[in-house]
Each structure stands twice: as structure tokens, then as C-alpha cells.
Design a protein around this motif. Structure first.
Motif: not given
Length: 369
Positions: A188-197
Motif C-alpha cells: 500500500i503506497q503513500s498519498i503523494d501530491p497529485k498531477e493534474k490528470y
């Protein structure tokens, strides 16, 4: 001594479907509990399993599915019926000789193939049927000998239904439900900043809801031009003149991708628009990848595994879909809260650790009965 379980895999030829990945996770979850052997026809699915260390036996002749596309002419159905059972008869006899007194349980990995049922009868061993598909609703398939025939065979077997929705569809009790093992808890991965797509995984398939998605996203992009829509899957039937929505500069056709988990990890949200989802493997994979999910509330089991307002977003109309896209684009704290909740839900229901306990108990009860 560990029981030997013979798995019947229905996939052959090019391409690997979710059922094969689920079979791989099934076996990996139970590798300390069983001795597995997978019977498969030649193809990408067989190669994938062998490459990943799963013991496999390749049949000298292709195992034919006992289903056909709805709407085919009756003479074609009759021809397919005769050829299927004629060829499968010899396959079953061959497998019966090959595995006589060598297996304890036969486990059919798909509703679309009935060889496992008849092989279990000949070998006098217990048969487990893993019910993964609606058939009629999601794949437009119908059993060659009719739905009553399939129902009789299913209810004469031990059953694993991959969702409550599937169990209800086939008239099975909720005690038959064991959700798929999607991955190990440690992945289960960390919640990182998202890209705009936004990400869509399903290809050019009407049942996957892409024809509903495209006009909604096109309207959304008018007020959010910085966002793109990434489309993954099979798009070989794309026609520019007919499918003009795809000419939008914000819509990117990526095709089949082996890095889908990484695309999920970076996406603002996965869009699960399917109209008839037996479970929704990619929906759960998104939780493991730390990705939000916007799902179709009318899409079968999607509403079973996404709790609207808690673990993701659900919509019933295009207007609600549009609002979900807007909220994901504008409310990062809420997005992260729902992702965290979805990951907690995944730990409780979809890890190999949880799956191992449930299936091990089932196998033990079968062998003791």
C-alpha cells in the motif's frame, strides 16, 4: 501434507485479463498452504504464470469456453455447441488420465469454462467454482446450454463469489463471498501530491462507460483546462470521424500500459465508469496506489466497494459526475481523507493476508466434508 489443487485457467492467446492476475494472487496468497498446478492453454496468460514461478501444465489442445456472444445466429450457436463439447470431451479425458489420483481439489477460475466441473466428476474430487463474471451483463455472453444449465452446475459445486453483487446475481448466499486478494499489505503506497490528470482504465468498450465519460470531461475541461484525461486499455477500434470527443487536446490515448499502478499513484483520481462491474479490480488497485476513485453508482459492485463520502465518490447522473470531478480538483484535504479511508478498507478486505485466512478455511472445510 499440503493438498494439491488443480486450477483451470480459461484465458488463452493474446492478452491477460484480471482473472489471471487474480489467480496469480490467489496462488501466491496460499503458497504455504497448498501445492498448486494450473492447467492452461497456450498464450500470454500461461506465459505470465510460468514467468512468475507458478507450476503450469499446458494442454496439447485448446480448452474451449462453454459460452457464446449473445445475438449470434442459431446455426452458429449449434455449430459452436457441437465443436466445443466434442473437443472438450477429449481434453477432459486426457486431463483425467494425466491427473488421476494426483489432486485433491479442482478449482475453476472462471464462470466461462465448465471443464473443471466435469473433470472433478470423473476424478471423484471436490470442485470449487470461482464466480468472477456476470457473463450476460458485462461480456454479453450466454452459456451454450442455457443459464439453467450453468446454474445447476454452479449450485452443485463449492463456490467463491468475488462480490455480494455477483452472489446475488447467481442466487448464492453471502457466505460464498470472498473478495479478491489484490496485493500484499506492505505494498500500500503513500498519498503523494497529485498531477493534474484523471485516469480511465477500460479501453474502447461501451460497457466500461467511456461514451458517458468523454462528454462530461469535455465540459469539465472548459473550466479546468489545466486537467488532462488519460485513457488506457484497448483503443484499436477508435475512429476519428465517429469519435470526435477524442480529438480534444486534453484527452490522451495511452493504450495498454504496464505501469498502470504508477499512473494511478500520480493521478488526481481513477474514473470507474463501468456499467456492470463484478468487483472492479482497478478500483481496489487504486486504493493500494494511494489514488482517489470516482465511480458509477449504477455499475454493479462498484457501489459495494466505494462508500460515497467516505472512501470515494459515487455518481448516478452526468451532472453528479461533473460535480465529483470539480470537487476532486478543488478540495485536496477531502481527497486525501477519502484515500486514507479507502486504504483502511483495502487492508481489511483485499490483502493477501486476509484472503489467505478465508480461502484456507474454505479448502479445509471442503476436504473435511
Amino acid at each position: 501434507m499440503k493438498p494439491t489443487v488443480l486450477f483451470i485457467s480459461h484465458e488463452s492467446g493474446q492478452g491477460i485479463g484480471g482473472s489471471t492476475y487474480s489467480l496469480y494472487n490467489h496462488i501466491k496468497s496460499l503458497e504455504d498452504e497448498i501445492t498448486p498446478i494450473v492447467v492452461s492453454s497456450a498464450g500470454d496468460a500461461y506465459d505470465f504464470l510460468v514467468k512468475n514461478g507458478i507450476p503450469c501444465f499446458k494442454t496439447p489442445m485448446r480448452m474451449r469456453l462453454h459460452v457464446m456472444q449473445i445475438g449470434k445466429p442459431k446455426f452458429k450457436c449449434f455449430r459452436r455447441l457441437i465443436s466445443t463439447y466434442f473437443l472438450n470431451f477429449f481434453t477432459i479425458l486426457f486431463l483425467a488420465v494425466k491427473f488421476r489420483n494426483k489432486v485433491d481439489i479442482i478449482h475453476s477460475n472462471s464462470t466461462a469454462i465448465d471443464i473443471g466441473y466435469w473433470l472433478a466428476k470423473i476424478l471423484s474430487v471436490k470442485h470449487v467454482w470461482h464466480i468472477r463474471e456476470f457473463l450476460t451483463l458485462d461480456h454479453k455472453l450466454t452459456p451454450l446450454l442455457g443459464n439453467s444449465y450453468l446454474s445447476k452446475l454452479i449450485h452443485s459445486s463449492y463456490k467463491i463469489c468475488i462480490s455480494k453483487t455477483i452472489a446475488q446475481h447467481y442466487g448464492c448466499g453471502e457466505d460464498s463471498v470472498i473478495y479478491n486478494a489484490i496485493d500484499d499489505e506492505k505494498n500500500i503506497q503513500s498519498i503523494d501530491p497529485k498531477e493534474k490528470y484523471f485516469l480511465f482504465a477500460g479501453g474502447w468498450n461501451e460497457n466500461k462507460g467511456i461514451f458517458d465519460l468523454l462528454p462530461v470531461f469535455k465540459e469539465f475541461s472548459k473550466s479546468h483546462p489545466e486537467y488532462a484525461l488519460y485513457l488506457t486499455g484497448n483503443f484499436r477500434s477508435f475512429n476519428e470521424q465517429r469519435d470526435s470527443h477524442l480529438l480534444d487536446k486534453n484527452i490522451k490515448i495511452l493504450g495498454y500500459r504496464t505501469d498502470l499502478r504508477e499512473l494511478m499513484h500520480k493521478a488526481s483520481a481513477l474514473l470507474m465508469c463501468s456499467k456492470f462491474e463484478a468487483l472492479g479490480r482497478v478500483t481496489i488497485e487504486a486504493s493500494f496506489a494511494g489514488c482517489a476513485v470516482i465511480g458509477n453508482a449504477n455499475g454493479g459492485a462498484t457501489a459495494e466497494i466505494i462508500k460515497n463520502g467516505e472512501t470515494g465518490w459515487l455518481y448516478k447522473t452526468n451532472e453528479e459526475f461533473f460535480k465529483c470531478l470539480c470537487e476532486v480538483a478543488s478540495n485536496e484535504p477531502e481527497v486525501n481523507r477519502r484515500i486514507r479511508n479507502s486504504q483502511s478498507y483495502a487492508r481489511e478486505n483485499f490483502t493477501r493476508q486476509v484472503y489467505k485466512k478465508k480461502v484456507t478455511m474454505l479448502y479445509r472445510s471442503i476436504l473435511e466434508s
